[in-house]
Design a protein around this motif. Structure first.
Motif, mmCIF file in Angstrom:
data_model
loop_
_atom_site.group_PDB
_atom_site.id
_atom_site.type_symbol
_atom_site.label_atom_id
_atom_site.label_comp_id
_atom_site.label_asym_id
_atom_site.label_seq_id
_atom_site.Cartn_x
_atom_site.Cartn_y
_atom_site.Cartn_z
ATOM 1 N N GLN A 239 3.217 2.366 -9.317
ATOM 2 C CA GLN A 239 1.860 3.335 -8.826
ATOM 3 C C GLN A 239 1.044 2.433 -7.819
ATOM 4 O O GLN A 239 1.043 1.220 -7.967
ATOM 5 N N LEU A 240 0.733 2.695 -6.732
ATOM 6 C CA LEU A 240 0.278 2.124 -5.827
ATOM 7 C C LEU A 240 -1.404 1.985 -6.043
ATOM 8 O O LEU A 240 -2.128 1.175 -5.794
ATOM 9 N N ASN A 241 -1.598 3.095 -6.793
ATOM 10 C CA ASN A 241 -3.077 2.990 -7.691
ATOM 11 C C ASN A 241 -3.403 1.787 -8.082
ATOM 12 O O ASN A 241 -4.093 1.051 -8.228
ATOM 13 N N GLN A 244 -3.543 -1.695 -6.495
ATOM 14 C CA GLN A 244 -4.873 -1.231 -5.584
ATOM 15 C C GLN A 244 -6.034 -1.760 -6.585
ATOM 16 O O GLN A 244 -6.969 -3.067 -5.869
ATOM 17 N N LYS A 260 -1.625 -7.791 -0.747
ATOM 18 C CA LYS A 260 -0.272 -6.839 -1.252
ATOM 19 C C LYS A 260 0.060 -6.232 0.934
ATOM 20 O O LYS A 260 0.064 -6.476 1.673
ATOM 21 N N THR A 262 1.665 -2.186 1.731
ATOM 22 C CA THR A 262 1.693 -1.277 1.425
ATOM 23 C C THR A 262 2.110 0.292 2.616
ATOM 24 O O THR A 262 2.269 -0.753 3.667
ATOM 25 N N SER A 263 2.535 1.234 2.283
ATOM 26 C CA SER A 263 3.187 1.909 3.211
ATOM 27 C C SER A 263 1.733 2.512 3.844
ATOM 28 O O SER A 263 1.963 2.810 5.117
ATOM 29 N N GLU A 264 0.772 2.339 3.110
ATOM 30 C CA GLU A 264 -0.934 2.743 3.508
ATOM 31 C C GLU A 264 -1.454 1.718 4.556
ATOM 32 O O GLU A 264 -1.772 2.341 5.480
ATOM 33 N N THR A 287 3.247 -5.207 -3.776
ATOM 34 C CA THR A 287 4.293 -4.841 -3.157
ATOM 35 C C THR A 287 5.229 -3.053 -3.749
ATOM 36 O O THR A 287 4.746 -3.548 -4.417
ATOM 37 N N THR A 288 4.970 -2.396 -2.961
ATOM 38 C CA THR A 288 5.925 -0.794 -4.020
ATOM 39 C C THR A 288 7.071 -1.165 -3.182
ATOM 40 O O THR A 288 7.924 -2.218 -1.739
#
Length: 431
Positions: A239-241, A244, A260, A262-264, A287-288
Protein backbone atom coordinates in the motif's frame (compact mmCIF):
# COMPACT_ATOMS: atom_id res chain seq x y z
CA UNK A 1 26.01 -12.17 -35.08
CA UNK A 2 27.38 -9.01 -36.65
CA UNK A 3 31.00 -8.24 -35.76
CA UNK A 4 30.28 -4.92 -34.00
CA UNK A 5 28.01 -6.67 -31.51
CA UNK A 6 30.45 -9.51 -30.93
CA UNK A 7 33.31 -7.09 -30.23
CA UNK A 8 31.20 -4.99 -27.86
CA UNK A 9 30.02 -8.07 -25.98
CA UNK A 10 33.62 -9.12 -25.39
CA UNK A 11 34.47 -5.61 -24.23
CA UNK A 12 31.60 -5.78 -21.71
CA UNK A 13 32.97 -9.06 -20.38
CA UNK A 14 30.35 -11.41 -21.80
CA UNK A 15 31.79 -14.91 -21.42
CA UNK A 16 28.75 -16.73 -22.77
CA UNK A 17 25.20 -16.01 -23.84
CA UNK A 18 22.34 -16.75 -21.45
CA UNK A 19 19.71 -19.40 -22.13
CA UNK A 20 17.07 -16.92 -23.31
CA UNK A 21 19.56 -15.10 -25.53
CA UNK A 22 20.52 -18.36 -27.24
CA UNK A 23 16.92 -19.56 -27.55
CA UNK A 24 15.36 -16.55 -29.29
CA UNK A 25 18.23 -15.16 -31.36
CA UNK A 26 17.70 -17.14 -34.56
CA UNK A 27 13.84 -17.10 -34.44
CA UNK A 28 13.75 -13.31 -33.99
CA UNK A 29 16.39 -12.78 -36.65
CA UNK A 30 14.27 -14.88 -39.04
CA UNK A 31 11.18 -12.76 -38.36
CA UNK A 32 9.27 -15.29 -36.24
CA UNK A 33 6.77 -14.26 -33.56
CA UNK A 34 8.15 -15.16 -30.16
CA UNK A 35 7.09 -15.50 -26.52
CA UNK A 36 10.20 -15.54 -24.33
CA UNK A 37 9.92 -16.65 -20.69
CA UNK A 38 13.02 -16.38 -18.49
CA UNK A 39 13.82 -15.37 -14.89
CA UNK A 40 14.21 -11.73 -13.96
CA UNK A 41 17.74 -10.56 -14.63
CA UNK A 42 18.55 -13.21 -17.23
CA UNK A 43 19.28 -10.74 -20.03
CA UNK A 44 15.94 -10.59 -21.84
CA UNK A 45 16.51 -7.03 -23.10
CA UNK A 46 19.73 -7.97 -24.85
CA UNK A 47 18.03 -11.18 -26.01
CA UNK A 48 15.61 -9.29 -28.24
CA UNK A 49 17.82 -6.23 -28.90
CA UNK A 50 20.66 -7.87 -30.80
CA UNK A 51 18.68 -9.92 -33.35
CA UNK A 52 16.08 -7.21 -33.96
CA UNK A 53 18.62 -4.41 -34.46
CA UNK A 54 20.44 -6.65 -36.91
CA UNK A 55 17.35 -6.48 -39.15
CA UNK A 56 17.29 -2.66 -39.29
CA UNK A 57 19.20 -0.34 -41.63
CA UNK A 58 20.11 3.25 -40.62
CA UNK A 59 17.98 4.68 -43.44
CA UNK A 60 14.86 2.82 -42.28
CA UNK A 61 11.99 4.80 -40.79
CA UNK A 62 10.70 3.68 -37.37
CA UNK A 63 11.12 -0.09 -37.62
CA UNK A 64 11.04 -1.28 -34.00
CA UNK A 65 8.72 -0.31 -31.15
CA UNK A 66 9.34 -1.61 -27.62
CA UNK A 67 6.50 -1.17 -25.14
CA UNK A 68 7.23 -0.99 -21.40
CA UNK A 69 4.85 -0.78 -18.40
CA UNK A 70 6.57 2.20 -16.72
CA UNK A 71 8.60 5.28 -17.59
CA UNK A 72 11.57 4.06 -15.52
CA UNK A 73 11.70 0.73 -17.30
CA UNK A 74 11.28 2.43 -20.68
CA UNK A 75 14.25 4.70 -19.99
CA UNK A 76 16.30 1.77 -18.76
CA UNK A 77 15.53 -0.24 -21.90
CA UNK A 78 16.11 2.78 -24.14
CA UNK A 79 19.59 3.18 -22.65
CA UNK A 80 20.46 -0.47 -23.37
CA UNK A 81 19.14 -0.40 -26.94
CA UNK A 82 20.84 2.94 -27.60
CA UNK A 83 24.18 1.52 -26.44
CA UNK A 84 24.04 -1.32 -28.98
CA UNK A 85 22.29 0.69 -31.70
CA UNK A 86 25.03 3.32 -31.88
CA UNK A 87 27.48 0.64 -32.95
CA UNK A 88 25.66 0.28 -36.27
CA UNK A 89 24.46 3.90 -36.59
CA UNK A 90 20.87 3.34 -35.44
CA UNK A 91 18.92 6.01 -33.55
CA UNK A 92 16.64 5.48 -30.55
CA UNK A 93 13.97 7.68 -28.96
CA UNK A 94 12.09 7.32 -25.70
CA UNK A 95 8.40 8.24 -25.54
CA UNK A 96 6.92 8.14 -22.04
CA UNK A 97 4.10 9.81 -20.19
CA UNK A 98 5.00 12.73 -17.97
CA UNK A 99 7.58 14.07 -20.43
CA UNK A 100 7.08 17.07 -22.70
CA UNK A 101 4.93 15.91 -25.62
CA UNK A 102 5.89 18.82 -27.91
CA UNK A 103 9.56 17.89 -27.62
CA UNK A 104 8.74 14.27 -28.35
CA UNK A 105 6.82 15.30 -31.47
CA UNK A 106 9.76 17.44 -32.64
CA UNK A 107 12.18 14.56 -32.19
CA UNK A 108 9.89 12.23 -34.16
CA UNK A 109 10.53 14.43 -37.19
CA UNK A 110 14.05 12.97 -37.22
CA UNK A 111 12.52 9.52 -37.91
CA UNK A 112 14.27 7.45 -35.21
CA UNK A 113 14.86 3.79 -36.08
CA UNK A 114 13.72 2.51 -32.67
CA UNK A 115 11.12 3.83 -30.24
CA UNK A 116 10.83 2.72 -26.62
CA UNK A 117 7.78 3.94 -24.77
CA UNK A 118 4.82 3.47 -22.49
CA UNK A 119 1.43 2.42 -23.83
CA UNK A 120 -0.53 5.57 -23.02
CA UNK A 121 1.85 8.08 -24.59
CA UNK A 122 2.48 5.88 -27.63
CA UNK A 123 -1.27 5.66 -28.31
CA UNK A 124 -1.67 9.41 -27.80
CA UNK A 125 0.90 10.18 -30.48
CA UNK A 126 -0.45 7.51 -32.83
CA UNK A 127 -4.00 8.87 -32.54
CA UNK A 128 -2.72 12.39 -33.12
CA UNK A 129 -1.07 11.19 -36.32
CA UNK A 130 2.39 12.14 -35.07
CA UNK A 131 3.72 8.59 -34.82
CA UNK A 132 3.41 6.61 -38.03
CA UNK A 133 3.47 2.82 -37.95
CA UNK A 134 3.62 2.33 -41.71
CA UNK A 135 7.16 0.90 -41.74
CA UNK A 136 7.18 -0.86 -38.40
CA UNK A 137 8.76 -4.31 -38.67
CA UNK A 138 8.55 -5.48 -35.05
CA UNK A 139 6.67 -4.67 -31.84
CA UNK A 140 8.07 -6.00 -28.57
CA UNK A 141 5.88 -6.15 -25.47
CA UNK A 142 8.23 -6.29 -22.49
CA UNK A 143 7.03 -7.38 -19.01
CA UNK A 144 4.24 -9.02 -20.98
CA UNK A 145 2.46 -10.62 -18.04
CA UNK A 146 1.90 -7.11 -16.72
CA UNK A 147 0.92 -5.46 -20.01
CA UNK A 148 -1.31 -8.33 -21.09
CA UNK A 149 -3.71 -7.84 -18.20
CA UNK A 150 -7.42 -7.06 -18.33
CA UNK A 151 -6.70 -3.33 -17.92
CA UNK A 152 -4.02 -2.89 -20.56
CA UNK A 153 -4.69 -5.69 -23.07
CA UNK A 154 -7.18 -3.59 -25.13
CA UNK A 155 -4.60 -0.81 -25.62
CA UNK A 156 -1.88 -3.31 -26.63
CA UNK A 157 -4.22 -4.97 -29.14
CA UNK A 158 -5.16 -1.56 -30.57
CA UNK A 159 -1.49 -0.68 -30.99
CA UNK A 160 -0.78 -3.96 -32.79
CA UNK A 161 -3.89 -3.57 -34.98
CA UNK A 162 -2.67 -0.16 -36.21
CA UNK A 163 0.63 -1.67 -37.38
CA UNK A 164 0.98 -3.54 -40.68
CA UNK A 165 -0.52 -7.04 -40.65
CA UNK A 166 2.88 -8.65 -41.22
CA UNK A 167 4.43 -6.98 -38.17
CA UNK A 168 6.55 -9.35 -36.10
CA UNK A 169 5.59 -9.66 -32.40
CA UNK A 170 7.77 -10.45 -29.40
CA UNK A 171 6.45 -10.96 -25.85
CA UNK A 172 8.95 -11.22 -22.98
CA UNK A 173 8.33 -11.89 -19.31
CA UNK A 174 9.62 -13.59 -16.17
CA UNK A 175 6.28 -15.24 -15.45
CA UNK A 176 3.16 -16.24 -17.38
CA UNK A 177 -0.46 -15.29 -16.84
CA UNK A 178 -3.52 -16.85 -18.49
CA UNK A 179 -3.53 -14.34 -21.35
CA UNK A 180 0.13 -14.92 -22.13
CA UNK A 181 -0.34 -18.70 -22.03
CA UNK A 182 -3.14 -18.37 -24.58
CA UNK A 183 -1.68 -15.46 -26.53
CA UNK A 184 -2.75 -16.90 -29.90
CA UNK A 185 -6.37 -16.27 -28.96
CA UNK A 186 -5.77 -12.53 -28.76
CA UNK A 187 -3.41 -11.87 -31.68
CA UNK A 188 -3.60 -13.16 -35.26
CA UNK A 189 0.14 -13.83 -35.42
CA UNK A 190 1.18 -17.41 -34.77
CA UNK A 191 3.35 -17.32 -31.65
CA UNK A 192 6.16 -19.69 -30.68
CA UNK A 193 6.98 -19.97 -26.95
CA UNK A 194 10.50 -20.35 -25.55
CA UNK A 195 10.44 -20.96 -21.80
CA UNK A 196 13.96 -21.39 -20.44
CA UNK A 197 13.10 -21.01 -16.75
CA UNK A 198 14.10 -24.59 -15.99
CA UNK A 199 17.51 -24.38 -17.66
CA UNK A 200 18.48 -20.77 -16.92
CA UNK A 201 21.64 -20.59 -14.84
CA UNK A 202 22.05 -16.83 -14.44
CA UNK A 203 20.66 -16.70 -10.90
CA UNK A 204 23.23 -16.56 -8.13
CA UNK A 205 22.86 -18.03 -4.66
CA UNK A 206 19.86 -16.24 -3.17
CA UNK A 207 18.96 -16.81 0.46
CA UNK A 208 15.28 -16.42 1.36
CA UNK A 209 14.91 -15.48 5.02
CA UNK A 210 11.92 -14.89 7.24
CA UNK A 211 12.40 -12.41 10.06
CA UNK A 212 9.67 -12.52 12.68
CA UNK A 213 8.66 -9.00 13.68
CA UNK A 214 5.35 -7.44 14.60
CA UNK A 215 3.75 -4.88 12.29
CA UNK A 216 4.30 -1.91 14.59
CA UNK A 217 8.04 -2.72 14.90
CA UNK A 218 8.81 -3.07 11.19
CA UNK A 219 9.70 0.58 10.62
CA UNK A 220 12.12 0.51 13.56
CA UNK A 221 13.63 -2.69 12.20
CA UNK A 222 14.59 -0.87 8.98
CA UNK A 223 16.87 1.32 11.07
CA UNK A 224 18.82 -1.74 12.19
CA UNK A 225 19.59 -2.74 8.60
CA UNK A 226 21.40 0.57 8.12
CA UNK A 227 23.90 -0.51 10.81
CA UNK A 228 24.96 -3.43 8.61
CA UNK A 229 28.06 -2.72 6.54
CA UNK A 230 27.49 -2.35 2.78
CA UNK A 231 23.80 -3.19 3.17
CA UNK A 232 21.45 -1.91 0.47
CA UNK A 233 17.93 -3.05 -0.36
CA UNK A 234 14.75 -2.42 -2.29
CA UNK A 235 11.95 -2.30 0.30
CA UNK A 236 8.58 -3.41 -1.08
CA UNK A 237 5.17 -2.22 0.13
CA UNK A 238 1.67 -3.29 -0.88
CA UNK A 239 0.00 0.00 0.00
CA UNK A 240 1.21 3.46 -0.92
CA UNK A 241 -0.11 4.99 2.31
CA UNK A 242 2.00 2.56 4.38
CA UNK A 243 5.06 3.50 2.34
CA UNK A 244 4.38 7.20 2.95
CA UNK A 245 4.03 6.66 6.70
CA UNK A 246 7.30 4.74 6.91
CA UNK A 247 9.03 7.38 4.79
CA UNK A 248 7.77 10.03 7.21
CA UNK A 249 9.01 7.94 10.16
CA UNK A 250 12.51 7.83 8.67
CA UNK A 251 12.54 11.51 7.73
CA UNK A 252 11.46 12.43 11.27
CA UNK A 253 14.51 10.55 12.55
CA UNK A 254 16.80 12.38 10.11
CA UNK A 255 17.63 9.24 8.11
CA UNK A 256 19.25 10.47 4.90
CA UNK A 257 20.05 7.08 3.43
CA UNK A 258 16.44 6.26 2.55
CA UNK A 259 14.32 7.45 -0.37
CA UNK A 260 11.06 6.49 -2.04
CA UNK A 261 10.18 5.45 -5.57
CA UNK A 262 6.46 5.70 -6.32
CA UNK A 263 4.25 6.24 -9.34
CA UNK A 264 2.96 9.48 -7.76
CA UNK A 265 6.36 11.18 -7.89
CA UNK A 266 7.48 13.35 -10.76
CA UNK A 267 9.68 11.75 -13.36
CA UNK A 268 12.67 13.83 -12.22
CA UNK A 269 12.16 12.79 -8.60
CA UNK A 270 12.01 9.11 -9.56
CA UNK A 271 15.13 9.41 -11.70
CA UNK A 272 17.02 11.08 -8.85
CA UNK A 273 15.97 8.38 -6.38
CA UNK A 274 17.13 5.61 -8.71
CA UNK A 275 20.41 7.39 -9.48
CA UNK A 276 21.21 7.90 -5.78
CA UNK A 277 20.30 4.28 -5.04
CA UNK A 278 22.49 2.91 -7.79
CA UNK A 279 25.40 5.06 -6.57
CA UNK A 280 24.93 3.95 -2.96
CA UNK A 281 24.02 7.37 -1.61
CA UNK A 282 20.61 5.90 -0.79
CA UNK A 283 20.66 2.46 0.84
CA UNK A 284 16.96 1.83 1.39
CA UNK A 285 14.68 2.51 -1.58
CA UNK A 286 11.02 2.28 -0.55
CA UNK A 287 8.86 1.23 -3.47
CA UNK A 288 5.80 -0.63 -4.74
CA UNK A 289 5.40 -3.44 -7.26
CA UNK A 290 4.14 -1.04 -9.93
CA UNK A 291 6.92 1.53 -9.53
CA UNK A 292 9.76 -1.01 -9.38
CA UNK A 293 8.55 -3.31 -12.14
CA UNK A 294 11.51 -4.51 -14.20
CA UNK A 295 13.99 -2.10 -12.61
CA UNK A 296 17.56 -3.36 -12.91
CA UNK A 297 19.91 -2.53 -10.03
CA UNK A 298 23.31 -4.15 -10.74
CA UNK A 299 24.64 -6.24 -7.85
CA UNK A 300 21.73 -5.42 -5.53
CA UNK A 301 22.55 -7.15 -2.22
CA UNK A 302 19.03 -7.53 -0.84
CA UNK A 303 15.28 -7.22 -1.18
CA UNK A 304 13.07 -6.56 1.85
CA UNK A 305 9.39 -7.46 1.81
CA UNK A 306 8.05 -4.95 4.33
CA UNK A 307 4.57 -6.09 3.30
CA UNK A 308 4.52 -9.74 2.32
CA UNK A 309 3.33 -10.38 -1.26
CA UNK A 310 -0.16 -11.78 -1.71
CA UNK A 311 0.72 -14.31 -4.41
CA UNK A 312 3.65 -16.35 -5.66
CA UNK A 313 3.89 -14.40 -8.93
CA UNK A 314 4.46 -11.11 -7.11
CA UNK A 315 7.04 -12.76 -4.87
CA UNK A 316 8.92 -14.04 -7.94
CA UNK A 317 9.09 -10.57 -9.50
CA UNK A 318 10.23 -8.93 -6.27
CA UNK A 319 12.97 -11.38 -5.39
CA UNK A 320 14.25 -11.35 -8.96
CA UNK A 321 15.77 -7.93 -8.30
CA UNK A 322 18.61 -9.52 -6.30
CA UNK A 323 20.96 -12.39 -7.15
CA UNK A 324 21.26 -11.47 -10.82
CA UNK A 325 23.96 -12.66 -13.19
CA UNK A 326 25.54 -15.13 -10.75
CA UNK A 327 25.73 -12.59 -7.89
CA UNK A 328 24.64 -13.69 -4.40
CA UNK A 329 21.48 -12.16 -2.97
CA UNK A 330 19.31 -11.98 0.12
CA UNK A 331 15.55 -11.74 0.53
CA UNK A 332 14.20 -10.65 3.92
CA UNK A 333 10.53 -11.29 4.59
CA UNK A 334 9.20 -9.45 7.64
CA UNK A 335 6.01 -10.52 9.39
CA UNK A 336 4.45 -12.22 12.37
CA UNK A 337 4.36 -15.99 12.79
CA UNK A 338 1.01 -16.39 11.04
CA UNK A 339 1.97 -14.28 8.00
CA UNK A 340 5.32 -16.02 7.57
CA UNK A 341 3.75 -19.48 7.72
CA UNK A 342 1.23 -18.44 5.05
CA UNK A 343 4.02 -17.10 2.81
CA UNK A 344 6.09 -20.25 3.21
CA UNK A 345 3.11 -22.35 2.22
CA UNK A 346 2.45 -20.15 -0.82
CA UNK A 347 5.97 -20.26 -2.33
CA UNK A 348 7.23 -23.63 -1.07
CA UNK A 349 7.25 -25.17 -4.55
CA UNK A 350 9.84 -22.69 -5.79
CA UNK A 351 11.62 -21.14 -2.80
CA UNK A 352 12.97 -22.45 0.49
CA UNK A 353 12.36 -19.96 3.32
CA UNK A 354 14.55 -20.16 6.43
CA UNK A 355 14.35 -18.34 9.75
CA UNK A 356 16.83 -15.51 10.29
CA UNK A 357 17.52 -13.42 13.39
CA UNK A 358 19.29 -10.25 14.45
CA UNK A 359 22.35 -10.87 16.60
CA UNK A 360 23.76 -7.51 17.52
CA UNK A 361 23.95 -5.57 14.27
CA UNK A 362 24.20 -8.63 12.06
CA UNK A 363 21.77 -11.17 10.65
CA UNK A 364 22.24 -14.73 11.82
CA UNK A 365 20.80 -18.16 11.07
CA UNK A 366 21.02 -19.01 14.76
CA UNK A 367 18.62 -17.61 17.32
CA UNK A 368 20.56 -15.55 19.90
CA UNK A 369 20.52 -16.89 23.46
CA UNK A 370 19.28 -13.57 24.75
CA UNK A 371 16.62 -12.28 22.38
CA UNK A 372 17.11 -8.57 21.93
CA UNK A 373 14.09 -6.37 22.38
CA UNK A 374 13.70 -3.35 20.20
CA UNK A 375 12.21 -0.82 22.56
CA UNK A 376 10.26 2.21 21.53
CA UNK A 377 13.03 4.40 22.99
CA UNK A 378 15.64 2.62 20.82
CA UNK A 379 14.60 4.27 17.60
CA UNK A 380 18.16 4.66 16.38
CA UNK A 381 18.49 0.91 15.92
CA UNK A 382 21.32 0.59 18.45
CA UNK A 383 21.27 -1.08 21.83
CA UNK A 384 20.52 1.27 24.70
CA UNK A 385 21.20 0.49 28.37
CA UNK A 386 18.04 0.01 30.35
CA UNK A 387 17.43 2.21 33.37
CA UNK A 388 16.92 0.07 36.48
CA UNK A 389 13.56 0.54 38.18
CA UNK A 390 13.51 2.75 41.24
CA UNK A 391 13.38 0.86 44.56
CA UNK A 392 11.35 1.87 47.59
CA UNK A 393 13.05 2.80 50.82
CA UNK A 394 12.81 -0.02 53.38
CA UNK A 395 12.05 2.38 56.23
CA UNK A 396 9.47 4.56 54.58
CA UNK A 397 6.25 3.44 52.99
CA UNK A 398 5.87 6.69 51.11
CA UNK A 399 8.51 8.19 48.96
CA UNK A 400 10.24 11.24 50.34
CA UNK A 401 9.03 14.53 48.97
CA UNK A 402 11.52 16.27 46.77
CA UNK A 403 13.65 18.77 48.62
CA UNK A 404 13.70 22.13 46.98
CA UNK A 405 14.47 25.64 48.16
CA UNK A 406 11.92 26.24 50.92
CA UNK A 407 10.94 29.74 52.00
CA UNK A 408 10.59 30.50 55.70
CA UNK A 409 7.09 31.52 56.65
CA UNK A 410 6.61 35.16 57.45
CA UNK A 411 6.07 35.89 61.17
CA UNK A 412 2.53 36.84 61.99
CA UNK A 413 2.26 40.47 63.14
CA UNK A 414 -0.76 41.70 64.98
CA UNK A 415 -2.07 44.96 63.79
CA UNK A 416 -1.20 47.74 66.25
CA UNK A 417 -4.34 49.46 67.42
CA UNK A 418 -2.40 52.52 68.52
CA UNK A 419 -1.12 55.32 66.41
CA UNK A 420 2.53 55.95 65.74
CA UNK A 421 2.59 58.15 68.78
CA UNK A 422 1.97 55.28 71.13
CA UNK A 423 1.43 56.21 74.80
CA UNK A 424 1.16 59.92 74.08
CA UNK A 425 -1.91 61.82 75.16
CA UNK A 426 -3.20 64.48 72.88
CA UNK A 427 -5.00 67.32 74.40
CA UNK A 428 -7.74 68.89 72.57
CA UNK A 429 -7.47 72.58 72.47
CA UNK A 430 -10.53 74.58 72.30
CA UNK A 431 -10.59 77.75 70.37
Amino acid sequence: MISEFQTHAEKLGYQSWTAIQKAVYEPLLAGQNVVGIAPTGSGKTVAFTLPLLSRIEPEDDTALIVVEPSAELAMQTEKTIQEWGRLINLTTQGIVGGANMKRQIERLKDHPNIIVGTTGRLMDLINLGKLKLTNVQTIVIDEADNLLSEDTLPAIRELVDKAPEATQLGFFSATENDILKNVNRWFVQDMQTFDVSAIDDTQGNVKHGQLQVSSHKKAQMLLRFLHMKDFKALVFFDQLNTLQKVSGFLIHRHVREAAKLTSEQSQTSRQNALRDFRKGKVRLLLTTDVAARGIDIPKLPAVINFDLPRDAKTYTHRVGRTGRMHEDGLVINMGDDHDLRRLKQMVRDHFDLQNIYFDGNQLSDTKPKMTEKLSAEDESGTSQPETPPATKSPTHKKADKPRGHQLKPRPHHKKNKHSKRKGMHHKRTEK
